[in-house]
Write an enzyme that holds these catalytic residues in place. Structure first.
Site, PDB file in Angstrom:
ATOM      1  N   TYR A   1      -1.170   0.125  10.189  1.00  0.00           N
ATOM      2  CA  TYR A   1      -1.393  -0.606   8.936  1.00  0.00           C
ATOM      3  C   TYR A   1      -0.201  -0.437   7.994  1.00  0.00           C
ATOM      4  CZ  TYR A   1      -3.473  -1.592   4.347  1.00  0.00           C
ATOM      5  OH  TYR A   1      -3.720  -2.072   3.082  1.00  0.00           O
TER       6      TYR A   1
ATOM      7  N   LYS B   1       2.384  -3.310   6.660  1.00  0.00           N
ATOM      8  CA  LYS B   1       2.622  -3.541   5.229  1.00  0.00           C
ATOM      9  C   LYS B   1       4.114  -3.403   4.901  1.00  0.00           C
ATOM     10  CE  LYS B   1      -1.302  -4.781   3.656  1.00  0.00           C
ATOM     11  NZ  LYS B   1      -1.418  -6.140   3.098  1.00  0.00           N
TER      12      LYS B   1
ATOM     13  N   SER C   1       0.831  -1.204   0.000  1.00  0.00           N
ATOM     14  CA  SER C   1       0.000   0.000   0.000  1.00  0.00           C
ATOM     15  C   SER C   1       0.864   1.253   0.000  1.00  0.00           C
ATOM     16  CB  SER C   1      -0.858  -0.027   1.267  1.00  0.00           C
ATOM     17  OG  SER C   1      -1.402   1.246   1.540  1.00  0.00           O
TER      18      SER C   1
END
Lengths: 332, 332
Positions: free
Chosen positions: A148, A152, A124
């Protein structure tokens, strides 16, 4: 060839599964067995001509990874994740699924003798954190500003190391914001980027919470599926040890988006956009990438749209059957 | 104030403990309780005036982290690691200690209500991997080419995220290659950087396996201790969310090192260096950073030597009591 899609019930996973079912291929590779895994049993690809399997799995459970790869799928597409907002709200759950779940998958593969599948890993833009230059280069450092994004980025590092050690053959793809997302409005801070196009195209009002000069990085769902197809079948020798790539996309302001909407659907559609400034959303979005240099991915053959008009047309073609709903323009 | 040093039996940990014992301080903070932890019970700092504790710990064991932080040390210096060669040879052990051990420590801190210690985390230049520019900027991406470097890079990401979330107050320091390491020659690929100075300064022969134009990044053990002291007591507000810093050092070629040796100890010392090219070592070292822009760390007050002559003089002062062993020059 056996293809496993983990996270097949999500928007991109579903579209990928449907395309594989329709074509019998992923990229230039023929798919004989298609296994779809998600927390709920995925419903996609029921018309697949090959052998279709579906599994409901909990990635954080011991044994799940081993079960998913028991038949040694040739390509593993790993799209499953706790999304940004939830990973921020529930620290343990985010790390359990996004980090431990990914590591258990990679380790299950590593510990299977002689098994070295292609692994396509969904990363991402959240791996990047402000401050950054207007255009982020391919060799820019990863300083995520969310849990997050951290998870990632760790997954990217593991993908590189496990690939370098010969345990798997990884390709990590950093998705742009996907636009236009089909379906209902959602609560994601990024939701308006799709909403201000999707709702008007369907004759409904949409709220725009940020100024017109806000710039961001976009690609269509069709492009996202294309990234995965290419990552699944490309020659990875050229990647060397750096397996993670920022995917191409369109850098556009909200004003560019609205101009493209006007060009495709007219003033009536644009009149459905209601400006309602939201400081919180504006502040979150200000920390997001605006533009990226994706020369490396483009050199490797990854392709996205080149204009927002094209992105809108793809939505009209893929979600509305190519036809704009006829409705009287109702400017206010 | 209570200071915990994890990895206190290592070279840097030992020197740090001795300095704290001698001064009663770390940076500008007074130390009342000093806890030393390592796999073997550390022997340093026995003359500490405050309360000294020592523990033998296995970082990979459940409960170890909780035990180490049970008394809520104000500053935790985390130096313990499986080194590069061993982490490459034993994949599981490297991840167990360097990744899981670090995460268990951070989680034990996170799960202790109201406890937010300063955590000084030892990282490494191994987070960088070739290809890179001659001078690596502060915002250059981390593409480690070893499992050790991967584990350190993951630790950096966790340090940032746990700091951002307010679970701990982290400072990550990427150490240069430490030169001159005291003690016996070792098998590390980097060993010769110290060996070609240390052995001649002690009247012994040393092997040089690479050409004179090989450039690398160095700082003395005294500078390394200084980095930790500063990281333990600095104001972290200026760091923002980017808690990891490349430490300053001296970029020098092997030729520069030898010229400095000649200036400090004369031709007789230099004559102890025996050129014995080793392709394997040359190849490994070719993938290491040569020079780094460390403006950010310098702005934050981190200091290192500015010349190799200074680095050699520090070895003479700190390890040889300020006196070069008198020996007849024996050029060959």
């Amino acid at each position: 060839m056996h293809l496993l899609i983990i996270g097949a019930a999500g928007m991109i996973g579903h579209k990928l599964a449907e395309k594989v079912a329709a074509t019998g291929m992923i990229g230039d590779r023929k798919v004989d067995v298609l296994t779809l895994a998600d927390v709920i049993e995925p419903e996609a690809a029921t018309d697949f001509d090959g052998e279709r399997r579906a599994m409901a799995v909990d990635l954080s459970q011991g044994g799940t990874a081993e079960r998913m790869i028991a038949d040694q799928p040739d390509v593993v597409v790993h799209l499953a994740a706790i999304v940004s907002g939830e990973a921020e709200a529930d620290f343990d759950k985010g790390y359990r699924i996004n980090l431990d779940g990914t590591r258990m998958l990679f380790d299950a593969i590593r510990l299977t003798q002689g098994y070295v599948p292609r692994v396509v890993y969904a990363s991402s833009l959240a791996v990047f954190g402000a401050p950054f230059p207007d255009r982020i280069p391919d060799d820019f450092h990863l300083t995520p500003l969310t849990s997050y994004g951290t998870q990632k980025a760790i997954g990217e590092l593991l993908l590189d190391d496990y690939s370098r050690r010969g345990f798997l053959d990884g390709v990590g793809i950093r998705f742009p914001t996907i636009c236009i997302r089909p379906g209902k409005p959602n609560k994601a801070a990024s939701g308006f980027f799709s909403g201000i196009l999707r709702e008007p195209l369907n004759g409904q009002d949409a709220v725009l919470p940020v100024p017109d000069d806000v710039r961001h990085w976009h690609a269509s769902p069709r492009a996202a599926v294309g990234f995965i197809e290419h990552a699944a079948s490309m020659d990875t020798a050229r990647l060397g040890h750096a397996r993670n790539l920022t995917m191409p996309g369109v850098s556009a302001t909200v004003g560019d988006q609205i101009a493209a909407l006007r060009a495709v659907a007219g003033d009536g559609a644009v009149a459905h956009i209601r400006r309602q400034p939201d400081e919180t959303i504006a502040r979150i979005v200000a920390g997001w990438p605006r533009d990226l240099d994706t020369a490396r991915a483009r050199d490797m053959g990854f392709k996205a749209e080149t204009s927002f008009r094209e992105i809108i047309q793809i939505y009209v073609d893929d979600e509305l059957g190519g036809v704009l709903p006829s409705e009287p323009a109702s400017p206010r």
